[in-house]
Design a protein around this motif. Sequence first.
Motif, PDB file in Angstrom:
ATOM      1  N   THR A  18       0.798  -1.197   0.344  1.00  0.00           N
ATOM      2  CA  THR A  18       0.422   0.207   0.134  1.00  0.00           C
ATOM      3  C   THR A  18       0.791   1.549   0.032  1.00  0.00           C
ATOM      4  OG1 THR A  18      -0.338   0.122   2.408  1.00  0.00           O
ATOM      5  CG2 THR A  18      -2.022  -0.779   1.065  1.00  0.00           C
ATOM      6  N   SER A  98     -10.767  -2.306  -0.012  1.00  0.00           N
ATOM      7  CA  SER A  98     -10.557  -1.798   2.014  1.00  0.00           C
ATOM      8  C   SER A  98     -11.541  -0.590   1.423  1.00  0.00           C
ATOM      9  CB  SER A  98      -9.924  -0.494   1.657  1.00  0.00           C
ATOM     10  OG  SER A  98      -8.120  -0.991   2.269  1.00  0.00           O
ATOM     11  N   PHE A 313     -12.247   5.836   4.640  1.00  0.00           N
ATOM     12  CA  PHE A 313     -11.769   4.980   4.916  1.00  0.00           C
ATOM     13  C   PHE A 313     -12.685   4.239   6.456  1.00  0.00           C
ATOM     14  CE2 PHE A 313      -8.820   6.055   2.415  1.00  0.00           C
ATOM     15  CZ  PHE A 313      -8.093   4.516   1.671  1.00  0.00           C
ATOM     16  N   GLU A 317      -9.119   0.436   8.709  1.00  0.00           N
ATOM     17  CA  GLU A 317      -8.120   0.848   7.202  1.00  0.00           C
ATOM     18  C   GLU A 317      -6.445   1.141   7.588  1.00  0.00           C
ATOM     19  OE1 GLU A 317      -8.337  -1.855   5.094  1.00  0.00           O
ATOM     20  OE2 GLU A 317     -10.512  -2.061   5.228  1.00  0.00           O
TER      21      GLU A 317
END
Length: 420
Positions: A18, A98, A313, A317
């Motif tokens: 990520t 996500s 999010f 996450e």
Amino acid sequence: MTIPQDRPRVPRFGVNYTPSDGWFHHWLDFDLDAVRADLDSVAALGLDHLRVFPIWPLFQPNRTLIRPRAVEQLVQLADAAAERGLDIAVDGLQGHLSSFDFLPSWTATWHRRNLFTDPEVLDGQAAYLRTLAAALVDRPNFIGMTVGNEINQFSGEAHPDPDPITPGQAEAWLHRMLAACEEGAPGRLHLHAEYDAAWYEDDHPFTPAHCTRIGAATAVHSWVFNGTAQRHGPTAVATGQHAAYLIELSKAWAHDPGRPVWLQEVGAPAPHIPAEGAARFARTTVAAALDCPDLWGVTWWCSHDVDRSLADFPELEYSLGLLTNGREVKPAGAAIAELVAEVRAGWSPPPVRSTALVLDLPDQAPKRSLCAPGGAYFEAFMRLAADGVRPTAVLAGHSEDAEHLAARGITELVTVDTIS
């Protein structure tokens, strides 16, 4: 790292990458220097591979346009990884990440058509997967393609705009997509990956048989926010053993007794796993997975935390990284690095699991909820684990197949109704 030929293969240890700068939106403003800095921080943990996520609508904004510049940037990322001793596995159809869906406009609204059955959509998907695989085929550090990240969620009733299909249509789609990956890069580790509805949800169109019989390996994604941690608590045996349970559960359906299983996603989601307990959870979970024969490897979710300047999010996450958004090592990252070093210094494969808990489901397993947290089979398996047994799973249909049992090293069968 080169392993001496007289030593058994050490399981792979990696991370789902990520990017620290812009999350997966970094493809819009691709910065190779920022990527290199991220990969330096990953390599410093002693990991050996990345799972990488192109964003499908950015790479293929039109059904007949796969952007050459985007593909070139993916290759640049692969080369930067190779310079740091990191292999890469590439997920194609993103798909879902996500809690966000990323679908190209040619599949939505005025062009809405089924992702799994529409002939033109299938042609576009296959061309895309084949193109990505072919772009990387000459890179020695390219592991292979995963068709997409948990793309089965688009087929389920829980999705706000589902693409309903039958199990037969899911199987046909998987074969078509994996064939495209193989055409682009023959002989690599091409597979598909579903979230745990495939194992736990009644009548879900993607089945355990699909997961374990199609593709070069079985992928499992282990998330204890699925009811495991809520039911049992963050430090319970069931929580620490959840990933190992999925690995062993998968073996009930596999035709190949030695089929590799890849723990492709596992993480420590807060608050289900409190921040102060993340390192303990990481060590416990990975150690339990390493006690499963035929484990291909472990790929932690994820490399870097999500920048809190990014909105919307789910709270959990933001803090799943082994490293902070500023590339500092977190306690879970230090725990993983220590465990990886220990394993590589003295690895010996685990013995077979000779005790099998019988799973009374038909081969296609329409009713899987007994395998989910709270289900009779799940809870019986965890009681065995708490008692120090190293259980595996076997379908009732195989429980009297002497050849099958011998191939897996199973010498004792236990049924759910005999476990108090």
